[in-house]
Design a protein around this motif. Structure first.
Motif, PDB file in Angstrom:
ATOM      1  N   ASP A   1    -127.558 -10.011  21.039  1.00 48.05           N
ATOM      2  CA  ASP A   1    -128.671 -10.380  20.552  1.00 48.05           C
ATOM      3  C   ASP A   1    -129.788  -9.328  21.244  1.00 48.05           C
ATOM      4  O   ASP A   1    -130.991  -9.854  20.962  1.00 48.05           O
ATOM      5  CB  ASP A   1    -128.937 -11.659  20.877  1.00 48.05           C
TER       6      ASP A   1
ATOM      7  N   ASP B   1    -137.032 -14.424  29.154  1.00 51.66           N
ATOM      8  CA  ASP B   1    -136.155 -14.302  28.156  1.00 51.66           C
ATOM      9  C   ASP B   1    -135.021 -13.089  28.337  1.00 51.66           C
ATOM     10  O   ASP B   1    -134.653 -12.411  27.577  1.00 51.66           O
ATOM     11  CB  ASP B   1    -137.044 -13.824  27.012  1.00 51.66           C
ATOM     12  N   TRP B   2    -134.596 -13.303  29.784  1.00 52.74           N
ATOM     13  CA  TRP B   2    -133.721 -12.272  30.211  1.00 52.74           C
ATOM     14  C   TRP B   2    -132.309 -12.728  29.332  1.00 52.74           C
ATOM     15  O   TRP B   2    -132.078 -13.490  28.942  1.00 52.74           O
ATOM     16  CB  TRP B   2    -133.386 -12.415  31.814  1.00 52.74           C
ATOM     17  N   ARG B   3    -131.616 -11.482  29.357  1.00 49.27           N
ATOM     18  CA  ARG B   3    -130.271 -11.738  28.474  1.00 49.27           C
ATOM     19  C   ARG B   3    -129.264 -11.010  29.495  1.00 49.27           C
ATOM     20  O   ARG B   3    -129.460  -9.853  30.074  1.00 49.27           O
ATOM     21  CB  ARG B   3    -130.232 -10.777  27.301  1.00 49.27           C
TER      22      ARG B   3
ATOM     23  N   HIS C   1    -121.636 -14.188  26.964  1.00 46.43           N
ATOM     24  CA  HIS C   1    -123.282 -14.095  27.003  1.00 46.43           C
ATOM     25  C   HIS C   1    -124.000 -15.346  27.890  1.00 46.43           C
ATOM     26  O   HIS C   1    -123.459 -16.132  28.365  1.00 46.43           O
ATOM     27  CB  HIS C   1    -123.457 -14.522  25.390  1.00 46.43           C
TER      28      HIS C   1
ATOM     29  N   GLN D   1    -128.068 -16.460  29.425  1.00 50.58           N
ATOM     30  CA  GLN D   1    -129.420 -16.426  29.140  1.00 50.58           C
ATOM     31  C   GLN D   1    -130.461 -17.595  29.741  1.00 50.58           C
ATOM     32  O   GLN D   1    -129.600 -18.217  30.268  1.00 50.58           O
ATOM     33  CB  GLN D   1    -129.890 -16.318  27.562  1.00 50.58           C
TER      34      GLN D   1
END
Length: 256
Positions: free
Chosen positions: A178, A229-231, A251, A253
């Motif tokens: 994403d 909004d770090w990923r 994943h 976030q």
């Protein structure tokens, strides 16, 4: 002087005048043309008429490029090798580089080739790896997953608790690739870093003596969110002798 003498004199005078008049009416001889006055024949006119000012080069319309210039030949880009930049056997970072490239391109054939034959790959939507609820897909399922419209339950949304019910392609866009992890992600190997409020249990589920974890971390996507909004995308490889094989895609976030 008498009348006769006067008449004779008048007659003689009249005769002289008549003769003078006749001599003046004789045509003068034609003058011979001088050499300088001789007219030479003009050279033959050219076969094509001289262009008028309106037909001068500046006024002539230029031909359109499509009518005169040959169509450009499109150059064929050189073929690039699809072989991964990895050693034999690959290091954890090299293996992750191949897998992240496949994820970005949606290349499920390559992803399936790296999938554990027996354990498959566990997909975790958040940093907490839920061994009871996270979906595990085998090699055959992964290879054809992008074209499979089946909606699967991948867990629950953080905060609301609602089911994450998506097709594989939808899940890939929301909970796998994403963000541009390949281009922007900071790569670390076997470094456990706690972020956000989600419990990070990755080393408990995947012990470092048996697994390698390669993380791609992006500190923020949009500056207006101040880093919230770090990923993060973690690729988990089981150590198989000197080789490695993919068993987990985690994943992560920010979560409320």
């Amino acid at each position: 002087m008498n009348a006769r003498t006067t008449a004779s004199f008048a007659a003689a005078a009249a005769l002289v005048l008549l003769l003078s008049a006749c001599g003046g009416n004789e045509a003068a001889p034609a003058a011979s043309p001088s050499p300088s006055a001789t007219t030479e024949p003009s050279p033959a006119a050219p076969s094509s008429p001289s262009p008028s000012p309106a037909a001068s080069p500046s006024a002539t319309a230029a031909p359109s490029p499509s009518a005169t210039a040959p169509a450009p030949v499109e150059s064929t880009p050189p073929e690039t090798s699809s072989a991964p930049d990895e050693g034999m056997p690959p290091t954890a970072a090299e293996a992750a580089s191949t897998v992240i490239r496949a994820l970005k391109a949606g290349n499920m054939k390559t992803l399936a080739a790296w999938t554990h034959m027996e354990k498959g790959v566990r997909f975790s939507p958040y940093g907490y790896v839920d061994t009871a609820k996270d979906l595990v897909l085998d090699r055959d399922t992964i290879e054809g997953a992008m074209k499979d419209p089946t909606k699967r339950v991948w867990g629950a949304y953080a905060g609301s608790g609602e089911e994450i019910k998506l097709s594989f392609a939808e899940y890939m866009k929301k909970f796998v690739y994403d963000a541009d992890f390949m281009g922007l992600g900071k790569v670390t190997v076997n470094e456990k870093i706690d972020r956000g409020s989600t419990l990070n249990n990755i080393t408990e589920v995947y012990p470092p003596d048996q697994y390698d974890v390669v993380e791609y971390y992006i500190a923020g996507v949009d500056p207006q969110y101040g880093g919230m909004d770090w990923r993060s995308l973690k690729l988990v490889f089981e150590k198989f002798d000197s080789d490695r094989i993919l068993v987990g895609i985690v994943h992560d976030q920010w979560t409320p």
